[in-house]
Every structure is written in C-alpha cells, then in structure tokens.
Design an enzyme around this catalytic site. Sequence first.
Site, short mmCIF file in Angstrom:
data_model
loop_
_atom_site.label_atom_id
_atom_site.label_comp_id
_atom_site.label_asym_id
_atom_site.label_seq_id
_atom_site.Cartn_x
_atom_site.Cartn_y
_atom_site.Cartn_z
N ARG A 44 0.84 -1.21 0.00
CA ARG A 44 0.00 0.00 0.00
C ARG A 44 0.87 1.25 0.00
NH1 ARG A 44 -5.63 -0.78 1.55
NH2 ARG A 44 -5.66 1.48 1.53
N ARG A 48 0.95 0.52 5.41
CA ARG A 48 0.38 0.22 6.74
C ARG A 48 0.64 -1.21 7.19
NH1 ARG A 48 -6.08 0.29 5.53
NH2 ARG A 48 -5.59 2.36 4.78
N GLU A 69 -0.35 -7.01 -5.08
CA GLU A 69 -1.40 -6.01 -5.32
C GLU A 69 -0.81 -4.62 -5.16
OE1 GLU A 69 -4.53 -6.57 -2.55
OE2 GLU A 69 -4.76 -8.67 -3.02
N GLU A 150 -9.60 -10.10 -11.42
CA GLU A 150 -10.01 -10.65 -10.13
C GLU A 150 -11.35 -10.03 -9.79
OE1 GLU A 150 -7.15 -10.80 -6.95
OE2 GLU A 150 -8.73 -11.00 -5.43
N1 PXP Z 1 -8.02 -9.76 -3.35
C1 PXP Z 1 -7.77 -8.43 -3.35
C2 PXP Z 1 -7.50 -7.76 -4.66
C3 PXP Z 1 -7.75 -7.69 -2.15
O1 PXP Z 1 -7.49 -6.37 -2.17
C4 PXP Z 1 -7.98 -8.37 -0.93
C5 PXP Z 1 -7.93 -7.61 0.35
O2 PXP Z 1 -6.66 -7.19 0.64
C6 PXP Z 1 -8.20 -9.75 -0.98
C7 PXP Z 1 -8.24 -10.41 -2.19
C8 PXP Z 1 -8.40 -10.55 0.27
O3 PXP Z 1 -9.59 -10.16 0.90
P1 PXP Z 1 -9.90 -10.74 2.34
O4 PXP Z 1 -8.81 -10.29 3.26
O5 PXP Z 1 -11.23 -10.14 2.65
O6 PXP Z 1 -9.93 -12.23 2.23
#
Ligand code: PXP
Length: 260
Positions: A44, A48, A69, A150
């Site tokens: 991020r 964080r 990500e 996704e």
């Molecule tokens: N996929 C993406 C693109 C996300 O941003 C997140 C959350 O960080 C997740 C999957 C996973 O989500 P969760 O933590 O709710 O399982």
Amino acid sequence: MTLGVNIDHVAVLREARRVNDPDILQALYVACENGAEQITIHLREDRRHIQDIDVKNILMHSKVPVNLECSINREILDIVSELKPHRATLVPEKREEVTTEGGLDLFTHENEISYAIEQLHDAFIPVSLFVDPTIKAMEQSKELGAEMVELHTGAFSNIYAMLNSSLPYSNHSLKELELSRTALSTKLEESIEQIKLSAIHAKKLGLEVAAGHGLNYRNVHEIVKIQEISELNIGQTIIARSVFTGLAEAIQEMKRATRR
Ligand code: PXP
C-alpha cells in the site's frame, strides 16, 4: 482451484508494535508448506502493513508465485516494476479506507490504468485487474490489455453475511438490514449470478479469472462452484482463524473448503 493466501494481516499485527513479530517469512514458510499455491500481498502507498523489504524477502524465499497487489500510483509502479513479482494485481486505493472497498473504475481512470499496464508489461509482469463483476468491466479489462481479472466478491460476501447472521458484516444501512430473508435470498442469488456471468464472459474473452474479498469458510463454497474461476485470494478469514487454530490448520481447512 488455486488458493492464494493473503498474508497482509500478519504484517498488520507486526506493525501494531513495530517489532519483527510475527515474522512474515515464517508465515510465508507455513503457508507454502500447508497448501498455499500463491502468496498475495499488497504494497500500500501508506505502507500500513507490507513494507518494501517484505516484498523483496518474500519474492526471494517463496516457493510459490507471488501476486503483488498495488495501486496505479507512479512511485509504487516503479517499485513493483523493479521488484518483478510473478503477477501484479492493480487495485483501487484510498488512504482512509479500512480495506479495498470496490473494484477499479476502469472508465474514469482509463488512461492511468492503461499506462500502468503498459509499464508492468514492459517489465514482463503479467497484470490482473481487481474489478466489480460486470460485463462492461470484463470487456474493458480485455480492451486495456490485462491478462486476468479478479472479481470483487465483497458485495456477495456482505449479502451472504446479512442472510446468515443477525450481525452485519460491515457498514450496512438499516434499510438493508430490514430486508426480508426472501429479498436477501434473491439479492444473494443475483450477486452470485452476476459473478458467474462475468466469469463466463471474461473466460470467453480469453482472460484468466480470479475472485476475492470477504470470502470465508462459510461462503466460499458458492464461489468454488463457478468453474470459470480458477483462483481465489483469501486473507482476513484465514489469519483470523489462525489465532485459534494456528496458521497451518487454518490454511489446510481453507484448502479443503476450496477443493472442487
Ligand atoms: N483480493 C484483493 C485484490 C484484495 O485487495 C484483498 C484484500 O486485501 C483480498 C483479495 C483478500 O480479501 P480478504 O482479506 O477479505 O480475504
């Protein structure tokens, strides 16, 4: 079905005290040994949880592909291009949000997303776009040159939680909570149908399809049924369960829950 385990929340706990405990590399090791077929992390802008050095170390030590990500922020994209994860997933990011709250707006930010994809491709990094499950988003993802989408399952997860417990999963309006069970069941079916139709359409366009956000041990079976979805990225529920069962057991259990 590929299980991508998101280990951001291990770093959340570490950052709460700014000590190297829990050790993210130990989490990586346990995840790889117990059924994680991919590691997902989010670098991020506000750092964080995951730090740049975590990404480096995870890439160096992971036995499975790493899905990184990130936002379309220039500075972040330069770092990601340099680090070369196995895949980059572009996500929307707001500093004030608790977590990623919705899919990318592929139309308002069309040019920036297009440049981001180009930059990542120039660095030989395949790109996935985290998008809401709509036909328009699938078509625009293809148009913009992504290899994968996704599908954001947050709306589905919220409705599922409302239907199956009296407690709201997150910020539901009172009006929503007052909906009858029948209306909620209909809404749930509609949200599953939307995910399914989007997955089918994306696949037809030649895109790989993943899904994630808000998935947990109770609701994941609905998404597992959709054959066009080949990957799930799951974090919060696994790390939450690991507090009680240990990470190895929590991942093994999710692996069983996502087996077709
Ligand atoms: N996929 C993406 C693109 C996300 O941003 C997140 C959350 O960080 C997740 C999957 C996973 O989500 P969760 O933590 O709710 O399982």
